[in-house]
Design an enzyme around this catalytic site. Structure first.
Site, short mmCIF file in Angstrom:
data_model
loop_
_atom_site.label_atom_id
_atom_site.label_comp_id
_atom_site.label_asym_id
_atom_site.label_seq_id
_atom_site.Cartn_x
_atom_site.Cartn_y
_atom_site.Cartn_z
N LYS A 1 -15.50 -99.39 114.78
CA LYS A 1 -15.76 -98.46 113.44
C LYS A 1 -14.59 -97.60 113.56
O LYS A 1 -14.04 -97.13 112.41
CB LYS A 1 -17.05 -97.82 113.44
CG LYS A 1 -18.02 -98.92 113.11
CD LYS A 1 -18.06 -99.72 111.48
CE LYS A 1 -19.29 -100.56 111.49
NZ LYS A 1 -19.03 -101.15 109.98
N GLU B 1 -21.13 -93.30 104.64
CA GLU B 1 -22.60 -93.94 104.81
C GLU B 1 -22.53 -94.53 106.20
O GLU B 1 -21.48 -94.99 106.94
CB GLU B 1 -22.57 -95.19 103.77
CG GLU B 1 -22.13 -96.50 104.21
CD GLU B 1 -20.75 -96.48 104.41
OE1 GLU B 1 -20.15 -95.86 103.84
OE2 GLU B 1 -20.35 -97.68 105.28
N SER C 1 -18.31 -106.50 118.97
CA SER C 1 -17.91 -105.08 118.47
C SER C 1 -18.60 -103.86 118.73
O SER C 1 -17.64 -102.74 118.47
CB SER C 1 -18.42 -105.42 116.90
OG SER C 1 -20.04 -105.53 116.97
C1 LIG Z 1 -21.51 -102.45 116.68
C2 LIG Z 1 -21.52 -102.95 115.22
N1 LIG Z 1 -21.02 -104.12 115.12
C3 LIG Z 1 -21.10 -104.47 113.55
C4 LIG Z 1 -21.61 -103.87 112.73
C5 LIG Z 1 -21.28 -104.32 111.71
O1 LIG Z 1 -20.50 -103.98 110.33
P1 LIG Z 1 -19.16 -104.88 110.20
O2 LIG Z 1 -19.52 -106.23 109.53
O3 LIG Z 1 -18.60 -104.08 108.96
O4 LIG Z 1 -18.44 -105.02 111.48
C6 LIG Z 1 -21.74 -102.66 112.89
C7 LIG Z 1 -22.34 -101.75 111.75
O5 LIG Z 1 -22.63 -100.73 111.99
C8 LIG Z 1 -21.85 -102.01 114.43
O6 LIG Z 1 -22.35 -100.81 114.68
#
Ligand SMILES: Cc1ncc(COP(=O)(O)O)c(C=O)c1O
Length: 392
Positions: free
Chosen positions: A90, A112, A378
């Site tokens: 993020k 948000e 992620s």
């Molecule tokens: C670690 C992590 N992965 C994935 C996501 C999902 O978001 P996005 O689909 O925008 O990557 C989030 C959302 O808060 C997150 O904190």
């Protein structure tokens, strides 16, 4: 479809656009008219790239997961977004958008957050760059992601609970949009995913595209191959997936796989698997696939992971789905938990619950021995320890 350049109105095929109340239009139009010029300028890129390298800690490693590869008899690489400063992808977007907001003369930032990672990233960027920060967060998420709430407060952000609907991410976005309508001149809304009115889906995808740019370079260095056979990422709104897919969408021999949150199961009435359950609709300012009733009421989603607990997906992904360019899997809560426990025990990496959905695809699909699979990890699992301990 050229996913790097949606049309001038922000459409990916039939998905996208900017459906906003009149009061908000000047803000959205200001962004539409300026975002490309700002973020493509040399001075912006110099400042942004320097922060990504020296503050965020990029490039993140592309790690060959030997034990996981042996278990599934294939070659698995993890793109370690969990090693970024603040613990998830993020921050790539939050820093970019806050820098951009400063250049537009805004001094008040709103955001948000679901899992809290985007809220923490935005609060971090605001602390660094000296801007006021207000984060809207569903009441349910405030409880289940408590460590991140504490971090945001320590960083100086005000965390405002969203108490309507399912008290999760969708409701936090509603509150943030309401705030933006009331404070149009001073405020920039840092959206955390590839959702919202044009230009947000394109803007966020560009900031996250660093993920696939690095994967390409690192894979070439480590394997001699420029492209993997598969790229796998979880999809809430879709920003880490958009970033991981971005430089591979045009490469037809790279198969893209998206993992959505199945919750208790797609037929259970408690799910967030939008491509399985959604239809064409407008949510939070763009036309996309939305979980809704026949008369257009949004259906409350459910996922064990706050970051995937969202009843829509960005237009980028709706079009990938429609064009069959990506394969979508629905991963249930218990499957994500098992994958998180497995990665922890055999690789010594505790993933975020969101990322664990991407890992769970390994149990859903058979891969060949020589395949190269890149999974976007992620985020890290610190914020999810309470949930993990309950299920150990
Ligand atoms: C670690 C992590 N992965 C994935 C996501 C999902 O978001 P996005 O689909 O925008 O990557 C989030 C959302 O808060 C997150 O904190």
């Amino acid at each position: 479809m050229n996913y790097k350049n949606p049309d001038k109105d922000g459409y990916y095929g039939e998905f996208g656009g900017a459906f906003v109340p009149e009061m908000l239009y000047p803000n959205v139009e200001e962004l539409q008219n300026n975002y490309l010029e700002i973020i493509e300028s040399e001075s912006f890129q110099r400042e942004y790239q320097d922060l990504l390298k020296n503050y965020v800690g990029r490039a993140t490693p592309l790690y060959f997961a030997k034990n996981l590869s042996e278990k599934y008899n294939t070659r698995i690489y993890l793109k370690r977004e969990d090693l970024n400063h603040t613990g998830a992808h993020k921050i790539n977007n939050a820093i970019g958008q806050v820098l951009q907001a400063k250049r537009l003369g805004k001094n008040r930032i709103i955001a948000e957050t679901g899992a809290g990672q985007h809220g923490v990233a935005t609060a971090t960027a605001c602390a660094l760059l000296g801007l006021e920060c207000i984060v809207y967060m569903g009441e349910v998420d405030i409880q289940r992601q408590a460590p991140n709430v504490a971090r945001m407060k320590m960083l100086g952000a005000e965390v405002v609970p969203a108490t309507s609907g399912s008290k999760t991410l969708k409701d936090a976005v509603n509150e943030a949009l309401r705030d933006w309508i009331n404070n149009p001149a001073t405020t920039h809304y840092v959206i955390g995913s590839v959702v919202g009115p044009h230009p947000f889906p394109d803007l966020v995808a560009r900031f996250q595209s660093i993920i696939s740019k690095e994967i390409k370079e690192q894979l070439l260095e480590q394997t001699g191959r420029k492209n993997p056979d598969y790229v796998i990422a979880c999809v809430g709104g879709g920003s880490n997936a958009a970033g991981a897919f971005y430089h591979f969408v045009e490469e037809k021999n790279v198969q893209l796989i998206a993992a959505e949150a199945g919750g208790f199961g797609v037929d259970s009435g408690k799910s967030a698997a939008t491509t399985f359950l959604g239809t064409l609709g407008v949510l939070h300012g763009s036309k996309s696939l939305v979980m809704q009733t026949a008369d257009g009421q949004v259906i409350e989603p459910h996922s064990i992971s706050a970051g995937l607990d969202y009843p829509g997906i960005g237009p980028f992904h709706s079009n990938l789905f429609k064009e069959n360019r990506a394969e979508f899997f629905s991963i249930n809560d218990d499957e994500a938990l098992q994958s998180a426990f497995q990665l922890t025990r055999i690789e010594g990496i505790i993933p975020a619950l969101e990322s664990a959905h991407a890992l769970a695809v390994l149990d859903k699909k058979r891969f060949k021995k020589d395949d190269i699979i890149v999974i976007c990890l992620s985020g890290r699992g610190d914020k999810d320890m309470e949930t993990y301990l309950k299920h150990l």
